[in-house]
Scaffold this motif. Structure first.
Motif, PDB file in Angstrom:
ATOM      1  N   TYR A  18       0.819  -1.193   0.000  1.00 47.05           N
ATOM      2  CA  TYR A  18       0.000   0.000   0.000  1.00 47.05           C
ATOM      3  C   TYR A  18       0.863   1.257   0.000  1.00 47.05           C
ATOM      4  CZ  TYR A  18      -4.341   2.350   0.641  1.00 47.05           C
ATOM      5  OH  TYR A  18      -5.428   3.125   0.431  1.00 47.05           O
ATOM      6  N   GLN A  56       0.949   4.046  -2.940  1.00 45.82           N
ATOM      7  CA  GLN A  56       0.776   5.470  -2.662  1.00 45.82           C
ATOM      8  C   GLN A  56       1.948   6.261  -3.205  1.00 45.82           C
ATOM      9  OE1 GLN A  56       0.148   6.119   1.529  1.00 45.82           O
ATOM     10  NE2 GLN A  56      -2.043   6.356   1.170  1.00 45.82           N
ATOM     11  N   ARG A  80      -4.852  11.923  -4.830  1.00 47.06           N
ATOM     12  CA  ARG A  80      -6.275  12.276  -4.735  1.00 47.06           C
ATOM     13  C   ARG A  80      -6.972  12.119  -6.077  1.00 47.06           C
ATOM     14  NH1 ARG A  80      -6.842  17.200  -0.369  1.00 47.06           N
ATOM     15  NH2 ARG A  80      -6.214  15.963   1.434  1.00 47.06           N
ATOM     16  N   TYR A 102      -6.559   9.798  -8.107  1.00 50.64           N
ATOM     17  CA  TYR A 102      -6.966   8.394  -8.179  1.00 50.64           C
ATOM     18  C   TYR A 102      -8.352   8.215  -7.566  1.00 50.64           C
ATOM     19  CZ  TYR A 102      -7.063   3.353  -7.390  1.00 50.64           C
ATOM     20  OH  TYR A 102      -7.437   2.038  -7.371  1.00 50.64           O
ATOM     21  N   GLN A 103      -8.535   8.783  -6.368  1.00 51.87           N
ATOM     22  CA  GLN A 103      -9.829   8.643  -5.695  1.00 51.87           C
ATOM     23  C   GLN A 103     -10.949   9.276  -6.512  1.00 51.87           C
ATOM     24  OE1 GLN A 103     -10.651   6.755  -3.341  1.00 51.87           O
ATOM     25  NE2 GLN A 103      -8.606   6.157  -2.725  1.00 51.87           N
ATOM     26  N   TRP A 104     -10.654  10.412  -7.120  1.00 50.00           N
ATOM     27  CA  TRP A 104     -11.698  11.077  -7.898  1.00 50.00           C
ATOM     28  C   TRP A 104     -12.051  10.285  -9.142  1.00 50.00           C
ATOM     29  CZ3 TRP A 104     -15.058  14.410  -6.251  1.00 50.00           C
ATOM     30  CH2 TRP A 104     -14.745  15.206  -5.155  1.00 50.00           C
ATOM     31  N   VAL A 105     -11.087   9.557  -9.700  1.00 56.44           N
ATOM     32  CA  VAL A 105     -11.384   8.797 -10.918  1.00 56.44           C
ATOM     33  C   VAL A 105     -12.049   7.462 -10.566  1.00 56.44           C
ATOM     34  CG1 VAL A 105     -10.365   7.598 -12.897  1.00 56.44           C
ATOM     35  CG2 VAL A 105      -9.551   9.872 -12.267  1.00 56.44           C
ATOM     36  N   HIS A 165     -12.861   6.122  -7.150  1.00 58.12           N
ATOM     37  CA  HIS A 165     -13.669   5.975  -5.930  1.00 58.12           C
ATOM     38  C   HIS A 165     -13.474   4.614  -5.287  1.00 58.12           C
ATOM     39  CE1 HIS A 165     -15.786   9.541  -7.229  1.00 58.12           C
ATOM     40  NE2 HIS A 165     -16.024   8.963  -8.366  1.00 58.12           N
ATOM     41  N   ARG A 171     -10.515   1.579  -3.348  1.00 61.09           N
ATOM     42  CA  ARG A 171      -9.206   1.272  -2.781  1.00 61.09           C
ATOM     43  C   ARG A 171      -8.156   1.230  -3.865  1.00 61.09           C
ATOM     44  NH1 ARG A 171      -8.369  -0.982   2.118  1.00 61.09           N
ATOM     45  NH2 ARG A 171     -10.248  -1.035   3.359  1.00 61.09           N
ATOM     46  N   HIS A 217      -4.688   5.525   5.927  1.00 69.10           N
ATOM     47  CA  HIS A 217      -5.719   4.828   5.159  1.00 69.10           C
ATOM     48  C   HIS A 217      -7.111   5.058   5.727  1.00 69.10           C
ATOM     49  CE1 HIS A 217      -4.225   2.353   8.388  1.00 69.10           C
ATOM     50  NE2 HIS A 217      -5.281   1.585   8.320  1.00 69.10           N
ATOM     51  N   GLU A 223      -9.953   5.731   3.232  1.00 63.55           N
ATOM     52  CA  GLU A 223     -10.366   4.546   2.474  1.00 63.55           C
ATOM     53  C   GLU A 223     -11.245   3.636   3.309  1.00 63.55           C
ATOM     54  OE1 GLU A 223      -8.024   2.334   0.057  1.00 63.55           O
ATOM     55  OE2 GLU A 223      -7.031   4.033  -0.883  1.00 63.55           O
ATOM     56  N   GLU A 224     -10.863   3.474   4.578  1.00 67.35           N
ATOM     57  CA  GLU A 224     -11.659   2.634   5.473  1.00 67.35           C
ATOM     58  C   GLU A 224     -13.051   3.248   5.637  1.00 67.35           C
ATOM     59  OE1 GLU A 224     -10.678  -0.193   6.561  1.00 67.35           O
ATOM     60  OE2 GLU A 224      -8.517  -0.138   6.256  1.00 67.35           O
ATOM     61  N   LEU A 263     -14.611   5.158   3.454  1.00 69.36           N
ATOM     62  CA  LEU A 263     -15.377   4.963   2.228  1.00 69.36           C
ATOM     63  C   LEU A 263     -15.906   3.528   2.140  1.00 69.36           C
ATOM     64  CD1 LEU A 263     -16.379   6.294  -0.359  1.00 69.36           C
ATOM     65  CD2 LEU A 263     -14.261   5.608  -1.483  1.00 69.36           C
ATOM     66  N   GLU A 264     -15.062   2.567   2.482  1.00 69.58           N
ATOM     67  CA  GLU A 264     -15.502   1.166   2.472  1.00 69.58           C
ATOM     68  C   GLU A 264     -16.669   0.965   3.437  1.00 69.58           C
ATOM     69  OE1 GLU A 264     -14.093  -1.864   0.983  1.00 69.58           O
ATOM     70  OE2 GLU A 264     -13.307  -0.361  -0.424  1.00 69.58           O
ATOM     71  N   LYS A 306     -19.779   2.527   1.961  1.00 72.11           N
ATOM     72  CA  LYS A 306     -20.314   1.730   0.854  1.00 72.11           C
ATOM     73  C   LYS A 306     -20.948   0.440   1.354  1.00 72.11           C
ATOM     74  CE  LYS A 306     -17.477   3.074  -3.131  1.00 72.11           C
ATOM     75  NZ  LYS A 306     -16.485   2.538  -4.089  1.00 72.11           N
ATOM     76  N   MET A 317     -11.575  10.941  -0.258  1.00 73.01           N
ATOM     77  CA  MET A 317     -12.356   9.784  -0.709  1.00 73.01           C
ATOM     78  C   MET A 317     -12.789   9.923  -2.167  1.00 73.01           C
ATOM     79  SD  MET A 317     -14.762   8.756   2.534  1.00 73.01           S
ATOM     80  CE  MET A 317     -15.435  10.349   2.949  1.00 73.01           C
ATOM     81  N   GLY A 318     -12.591  11.105  -2.739  1.00 67.59           N
ATOM     82  CA  GLY A 318     -13.036  11.322  -4.113  1.00 67.59           C
ATOM     83  C   GLY A 318     -14.547  11.356  -4.235  1.00 67.59           C
ATOM     84  N   ILE A 319     -15.215  11.979  -3.255  1.00 71.09           N
ATOM     85  CA  ILE A 319     -16.671  12.078  -3.329  1.00 71.09           C
ATOM     86  C   ILE A 319     -17.071  13.554  -3.226  1.00 71.09           C
ATOM     87  CG2 ILE A 319     -16.934   9.811  -2.264  1.00 71.09           C
ATOM     88  CD1 ILE A 319     -17.827  11.203   0.295  1.00 71.09           C
ATOM     89  N   ARG A 325     -14.024  -1.298  11.919  1.00 77.19           N
ATOM     90  CA  ARG A 325     -12.648  -0.953  11.544  1.00 77.19           C
ATOM     91  C   ARG A 325     -12.168   0.187  12.432  1.00 77.19           C
ATOM     92  NH1 ARG A 325     -12.597  -1.831   5.517  1.00 77.19           N
ATOM     93  NH2 ARG A 325     -14.632  -2.690   5.068  1.00 77.19           N
TER      94      ARG A 325
END
Lengths: 314, 494
Positions: A197, A201, A211, A213-216, A218, A220, B210, B213-214, B216-217, B220, B255-257, B453
């Protein structure tokens, strides 16, 4: 335009871009080094950085081991390393100076101020706790130069050759950065542990795309998607596809301005762009990311040579 | 002393010893091993160097824009929360035990919430007084009979922990509504890594990066039953004037949201949509950072301009998930807090791993009497208060303040609880006079979805005023980076 002028402008674009890329690479390596207690040995990191910067041969001619201090010094201020940050800005300024009238005042000042600052760089700037601030400054100087070019240059051949240099250098850098970490992108390494990981990164950070990456996506981090983002996605400004699209477009504009004559560099740029435009990540992963990138890096070098033969050496 | 509430005594939470505060670095018998690396570093660093780093950190936070607005103050509307450059360290085994307890506690809290809005078995079993729940302001009758996806009400819980000795940890309070502060946990780590890279090279520090990411998971994983595919998640913010606005944007970006305000959303046929340039886009999970009362004017405050009309209807129809769920606040109410250990036993059939602080409920006449007689020794809290407002720290109060509080307690006993004044542990902290011990607490963040988590660490808050026990940022508290390190740490380095 004089071939010599075109050559100066092209290398002006390349050197300013290279300085920022080296800065980004150093930041990532130092970050991983600081976290090496957590994520395991970082020795490979320094060697990888040298390879990605194309500086490994020069470095190992002078040093036996890639210690953080030695690599940092070599990549920042060693005058014998023409791809180091200080020599890059010096070379950029020399190229700029040779064609002063082709640059706007804003571009020249961005370049010249950087050089003035670098000449009085304090000796302790490479110490671990100061380095990040210095490298941030380096990146901001390239951003300023690029912004000045975009905002103030006439869209004529001068602009095109600077831009061509910037984009070709950027493509080369992205390919090399990704290639030195290809072993982290193999499916068998896709277990998603903390070490993997951290390296995933690092790949993204080195092109300022964590970031993005997250926007494209969404989701892990996944090696397959990281490779896709950096190779094939058109939205990421440092992806290979985005860079080669600009390279091809710029070469086309140059050809149109030269009576429509197309040369080997146009064919090669078109081929590379098409390959990226229609490529699929699964096929690339299957072929092997390393094999794919090695080929691509060679073609990029060839493209640089052909641009030189076509326009820059008269 | 009167008998404390039954659940309390049964919780086995011993009365904490009233001794001088435990120092996490120097303990009672000399330097503690976890801090060996920090000690070495501090010995080799001058006060000027630390001061310079502190200033650099401020410039950094300003540049990133990590600011916090405090409503009641004049002056700078974008204040920085003071950041202390000396980290707070927990060992892996201390953390593992705490994490187990946190996981247990949040599972019980969520089970309680599900139960209380459906079958109310815990009330029928007589473990908790019915009036305490049903007449509580935080109880949302609108949620009755509804089970949220995965049975989770509190997806993001901030459990405030305090320490009084080497092995004594207590839960001070639970935060099940919209706990904030996680962006500080993440930005503090980034700042430390930048300011003191060599310190990181000497320690094996568990990563926290992370967390987004946790999160966001987690979000979801609780997508509503009618979600058509990969769930679209958004953060609902009250807007740029909210004190935690930076955090909302930070998390959205990580999180890209999208970060949305009420006006960006609308409900059509019980489905929630965002207004976008390419037309309405369906939203499946909403991480809301707006209080219950404001999220849907059709259900709650009719004059709310922050919320989305019809949101609760869409939620109940299984077309959207709201995180944290409306009504989750009943679990973190200060008058419900004393019963949490009992919830652990009742729902999980386990003994609580984490202890509560003994608590007197003023609504019980004998406990109220005790509180009034001992007000000078106790911490008195408003049951609905938060952020350190409406609180009296007995030993640090004036006679006039005690009088005032006593009068308020007599007037509305049910609004108050009291706890012994805990000798919160201290950590070395950089202050004007040099390095000095200051009281700290810890807010770890527990994520509950299909699974629980927890990112190792949390937000350490520090009371910067000498002797002060109030760590809240709204009361001048600062923050520290929090490290979870291996049990055999620094000192053993190459």
């Amino acid at each position: 335009m004089l071939s010599r002028t075109a050559e100066n402008l092209f290398w002006l674009g390349r050197y300013t871009e290279r300085a920022a890329n080296v800065a980004r690479g150093l930041q990532v390596a130092h970050r991983l080094h600081s976290l090496s207690r957590t994520f395991g040995g970082a020795e490979d990191e320094w060697r990888g950085l040298l390879v990605a910067s194309g500086c490994d041969a020069g470095f190992y001619a002078q040093h036996d081991n890639a210690s953080p201090e030695a690599v940092t010094h070599y990549l920042v201020r060693d005058p014998s390393n023409l791809s180091g940050i200080v020599p890059c800005f010096e070379a950029a300024r020399q190229n700029g100076r040779a064609v002063r009238t082709a640059l706007t005042v804003e571009m020249w000042e961005a370049l010249n101020d950087t050089w003035i600052e670098l000449r009085r760089l304090p000796p302790d700037v490479l110490e671990a706790d100061r380095l990040t601030t210095f490298l941030d400054w380096v990146k901001s100087r390239t951003l300023l130069f690029n912004g000045a070019a975009i905002d103030t240059m006439l869209r004529d051949d001068a602009w095109r050759f600077v831009h061509l240099g910037t984009m070709l250098e950027r493509a080369d850098n992205t390919a090399r950065l990704l290639d030195v970490r290809h072993q982290w992108l193999q499916p068998r390494n896709g277990t998603g542990g903390a070490v993997e990981y951290a390296h995933w990164q690092a790949v993204l950070r080195s092109v300022s795309a964590l970031r993005a990456y997250q926007w494209v996506y969404h989701s892990r981090l996944q090696p397959r998607l990281i490779a896709e983002l950096m190779i094939l996605r058109p939205e990421l400004p440092r992806s290979l596809r985005a860079c080669f699209a600009r390279v091809e477009q710029t070469l086309e504009a140059i050809a149109n301005n030269h009576g429509g004559t197309r040369l080997e560099c146009h064919r090669l740029a078109g081929e590379l762009h098409a390959q990226l435009r229609y490529g699929r990540i699964d096929a690339i992963m299957e072929q092997g990311v390393h094999e794919y990138l090695t080929l691509l890096i060679d073609r990029t070098i060839e493209l640089g040579t052909q641009i030189g033969a076509g326009y820059l050496s008269g | 002393m009167p008998a404390m509430s039954q659940s309390q005594t049964a919780a086995g939470s011993a009365q904490p010893a009233r001794v001088a505060a435990f120092d996490e670095m120097n303990g009672s018998g000399g330097l503690r091993e976890a801090y060996a690396g920090i000690d070495q570093w501090l010995k080799g660093t001058t006060q000027e160097a630390l001061d310079r780093k502190r200033r650099e950190a401020e410039v950094l936070f300003r540049r990133i824009g990590v600011t916090f607005a405090v409503y009641t103050e004049g002056g700078d509307p974008e204040r920085l929360i003071p950041f202390d450059v000396i980290p707070r360290v927990l060992t892996r085994s201390e953390w593992d035990r705490m994490a187990k307890g946190l996981s247990q506690r949040t599972r019980a809290l969520n089970a309680f919430l599900c139960d209380i809005y459906r079958d109310r078995e815990i009330l029928r079993a007589g473990k908790l007084p019915e009036a305490l729940i049903l007449q509580n302001e935080a109880f949302r009758a609108e949620m009755q009979g509804f089970t949220p996806p995965a049975g989770i009400y509190s997806h993001i819980s901030g459990i405030d922990m305090v320490r009084t000795g080497p092995d004594e940890f207590y839960v001070l309070e639970d935060n099940c509504r919209t706990p904030s502060g996680v962006s500080y946990m993440l930005e503090n780590r980034e700042a430390m890594l930048r300011l003191f890279p060599e310190l990181f090279a000497r320690h094996n520090i568990a990563p926290v990066g992370h967390y987004p990411e946790e999160l966001l998971e987690t979000l979801k994983s609780v997508a509503p039953p009618n979600c058509p595919g990969d769930p679209t998640v958004a953060i609902l913010t009250p807007g740029a004037f909210n004190s935690a606005y930076y955090e909302h944007c930070f998390l959205a970006d990580e999180m890209g949201i999208e970060v949305v305000e009420g006006i960006d959303l609308f409900v059509d046929d019980a489905v929630v949509y965002m207004r976008t340039t390419s037309g309405p886009k369906r939203v499946d999970v909403i991480y809301r950072r707006i209080d219950d009362e404001y999220i849907d004017p059709l259900t709650f405050k009719p004059d709310s301009l922050l919320g989305v009309a019809g949101l609760i209807g869409a939620y109940r129809a299984g077309n959207v998930t709201v995180c944290n769920a409306p009504g989750a606040g009943i679990a973190d109410d200060k008058s419900v807090y004393p019963y949490v250990p009992e919830m652990v036993r009742f729902y999980l059939g386990e003994e609580p791993i984490l202890s509560n602080v003994p608590t007197y409920l003023c609504e019980r006449p004998d406990e109220c009497k005790y509180v009034l007689e001992h007000i000078g020794e106790l911490v008195v809290k408003l049951t609905r208060g938060s952020g350190g407002y409406g609180m009296l720290v007995g030993p640090h109060s004036t006679a006039a303040q005690r009088e005032e509080f006593a009068a308020r307690i007599r007037a509305r006993p049910a609004d108050y609880i009291a706890q012994p004044t805990l000798a919160l542990s201290t950590c070395p902290t950089l202050v004007a006079a040099g390095i000095a011990p200051r009281h700290v607490d810890l807010r770890p963040f527990v994520l509950s979805g299909k699974e629980v988590r927890i990112v190792p660490g949390g937000l350490t808050r520090v009371a910067l005023t000498e002797g002060s026990l109030v760590v809240n940022s709204s009361q001048g508290g600062g923050t520290k980076d929090t490290w979870v390190i291996d049990d055999m740490p620094a000192g053993s380095e190459k």
